[in-house]
Design a protein around this motif. Structure first.
Motif: not given
Length: 189
Positions: A37-43, A111-131
């Motif tokens: 859970i991110p330390r900083h989230v927007m209102p 409803n989950l991320v108010p600026d999702t369409y501006d930031s194009l923020e997506h979520w990975l919900l499971s532990p993942t290896y990075c490239k």
């Protein structure tokens, strides 16, 4: 491709060497990145679902995290920005993670991320290896923001660890001077 920026490294690692070991393990696929859970989230942003926040470009990651908040020390070139690093030699470590395209990416709604369409923020919900993982260093001129709107980022510039080693840059990990990125303290005079 998806990108994630890990900030607040000074509170995650005791030293540059520890951060570098972590990056090495990520690159060798000995560690998965775990949702949190991110330390900083927007209102009005969700603060209960653990996730790895990703965007299709690092610039959008900075926008998602917040230019005026977390990155206020890195926008010295913007006329409306109050620069906290006035000497120009402070640097701030960031770990840039790159993830492959994966079908397990959730695009949260407003409803989950108010600026999702501006930031194009997506979520990975499971532990993942990075490239790939890379330790980079932002500086006071790293973020070029739009003149009319400081929250919109035009471009990013950063240094590699090789470039800052044995140079005259200030950071508590390097020489005991300077500030951490997430600090509201003014430059020491």
């Amino acid at each position: 491709m998806w990108y994630h920026l890990m900030t607040d490294l000074e509170n995650r690692f005791a030293s540059l060497e520890q951060a570098e070991r972590y990056v090495r393990k990520l690159n060798e696929h000995k560690l998965k990145v775990r949702p949190y859970i991110p330390r900083h989230v927007m209102p009005k942003e969700n603060s209960t679902i653990p996730r790895i926040c990703v965007s299709p470009h690092p610039v959008l990651c900075v926008q998602s995290i917040g230019v005026i908040g977390m990155f206020r020390r890195c926008v010295a070139g913007h006329p409306d920005s109050k620069s906290y690093a006035t000497k120009g030699n402070e640097v701030y470590p960031i770990i840039k993670l790159t993830f492959n395209d994966t079908p397990h990416v959730l695009w949260p709604d407003k409803n989950l991320v108010p600026d999702t369409y501006d930031s194009l923020e997506h979520w990975l919900l499971s532990p993942t290896y990075c490239k790939s993982a890379e330790l980079v260093w932002f500086h006071m001129w790293s973020i070029d923001a739009c003149p009319e709107n400081i929250t919109l980022v035009d471009s990013l510039d950063c240094y590699t660890t090789d470039k800052i080693r044995n140079k005259n840059f200030d950071h508590p990990w390097l020489n005991g001077k300077g500030h951490i990125l997430d600090s509201s303290e003014m430059e020491d005079c």
